[in-house]
Scaffold this active site. Structure first.
Site, PDB file in Angstrom:
ATOM      1  N   LYS A 123       0.827  -1.200   0.000  1.00 38.53           N
ATOM      2  CA  LYS A 123       0.000   0.000   0.000  1.00 38.53           C
ATOM      3  C   LYS A 123       0.866   1.257   0.000  1.00 38.53           C
ATOM      4  O   LYS A 123       0.636   2.192  -0.779  1.00 38.53           O
ATOM      5  CB  LYS A 123      -0.929   0.016   1.211  1.00 38.53           C
ATOM      6  CG  LYS A 123      -1.906   1.189   1.217  1.00 38.53           C
ATOM      7  CD  LYS A 123      -2.646   1.320   2.534  1.00 38.53           C
ATOM      8  CE  LYS A 123      -1.763   1.951   3.581  1.00 38.53           C
ATOM      9  NZ  LYS A 123      -2.491   2.270   4.830  1.00 38.53           N
ATOM     10  N   ASP A 141      -6.512   1.062   1.163  1.00 37.04           N
ATOM     11  CA  ASP A 141      -6.526   1.131   2.619  1.00 37.04           C
ATOM     12  C   ASP A 141      -7.903   0.688   3.112  1.00 37.04           C
ATOM     13  O   ASP A 141      -8.709   0.148   2.357  1.00 37.04           O
ATOM     14  CB  ASP A 141      -6.181   2.540   3.095  1.00 37.04           C
ATOM     15  CG  ASP A 141      -7.256   3.566   2.717  1.00 37.04           C
ATOM     16  OD1 ASP A 141      -8.195   3.221   1.960  1.00 37.04           O
ATOM     17  OD2 ASP A 141      -7.158   4.718   3.187  1.00 37.04           O
TER      18      ASP A 141
END
Length: 220
Positions: A123, A141
Site C-alpha cells: 500500500k 486502505d
C-alpha cells in the site's frame, strides 16, 4: 452482490472527478523522500496526526542524510504522538540508510524496490508510485476496501483482491486519481458506521441497500 457495470464504473468516477478534478493525498510533504516517510508513519494513524507531527520534522529533515543526522532518538521526539512510533522510527532510519547506500539518497521509482525497504508495504509503495511518479497504482486502505465492497465497485475478500479489481475495472481517464477519490469518499461520505448516503454523489449507482436517510432538518 451484483457488481457495477463498466458504464456505471465510468459514471461513478466521472462524478467524483467533476467534484474534485485534481485529487491529492492529504499528507503534507515537500519532496518525494518526505512523502515516503509520511506514508510510512501513516500506517494505523490518521493523516491529520501525521501532519501535526511532521510539520516541524520536515523543516529540519528533507533528505535521508539529514534523517540520519537527526538520529533515531531525535526522530522519536518528533513522532511520539503517532501510534507505533518506536517501530516506525527504527524503520525510517533503516530505510534512509538503504536509500543512501543503494540509491544515492533518492527514492526509487520502482514498486518492488520500495516494498523491499523497511516499513514499506504494498500500500505504501503504491501511494508513493502514484503520488510521486504518476503511476496508475491503487493503494487500498481500509476506506477503499470498504467503498469497493459496499458499493459493488470492486468487491473482494482481501485488500489485494480489491486492488486487482480496481486495476481491471477503472477506466483510463480516472486511473491516476482513482485511489485518492475513493479514500476521500470513504473518509468523508461513505463512512464505516454511518455512510452519508443522503449526500453521496453516486448513491443511485451504489449497490448498498439500506441507504442512510438525511438527518432531520437536512436535505440532499
Amino acid at each position: 452482490m451484483k457488481t457495477l457495470t463498466g458504464t456505471e464504473v465510468f459514471e461513478f468516477f466521472r462524478r467524483l472527478a467533476d467534484l474534485d478534478p485534481d485529487p491529492q493525498t492529504e499528507l503534507e510533504y515537500g519532496n518525494i523522500y518526505q512523502l515516503l516517510v509520511a506514508v510510512v508513519l501513516s500506517a494505523q494513524a490518521t493523516d491529520v496526526g501525521v501532519n501535526k507531527a511532521t510539520r516541524k520534522l520536515f523543516e529540519l529533515v528533507k533528505t535521508p542524510q539529514e534523517m540520519l543526522d537527526l538520529g533515531e532518538e531525535g526522530l522519536k521526539e518528533h513522532i511520539k504522538t503517532i501510534g507505533l512510533f518506536n517501530a516506525k522510527a527504527k524503520n525510517v532510519i533503516a530505510l534512509s540508510q538503504i536509500l543512501i547506500r543503494e540509491y544515492a539518497g533518492e527514492v526509487p521509482a520502482d514498486r518492488d524496490a520500495l516494498v523491499a525497504l523497511p516499513g514499506v508495504g504494498r500500500k505504501t509503495a503504491n501511494v508513493v508510485m502514484n503520488s510521486a511518479f504518476g503511476a496508475e497504482t491503487f493503494a487500498v486502505d481500509t476506506h477503499i476496501f470498504r467503498v469497493g465492497n459496499r458499493t459493488g465497485l470492486a468487491p473482494g475478500k482481501t485488500v489485494l483482491a480489491v486492488e486487482k479489481q480496481l486495476e481491471k475495472k477503472v477506466p483510463g481517464p480516472f486511473r491516476i486519481g482513482a485511489h485518492h477519490w475513493l479514500i476521500l469518499h470513504g473518509r468523508y461520505i461513505c463512512k464505516a458506521r454511518t455512510p452519508q448516503c443522503w449526500r453521496c454523489p453516486v448513491a443511485d449507482l451504489c449497490r448498498y441497500k439500506p441507504k442512510t436517510p438525511a438527518p432531520q432538518g437536512k436535505s440532499v
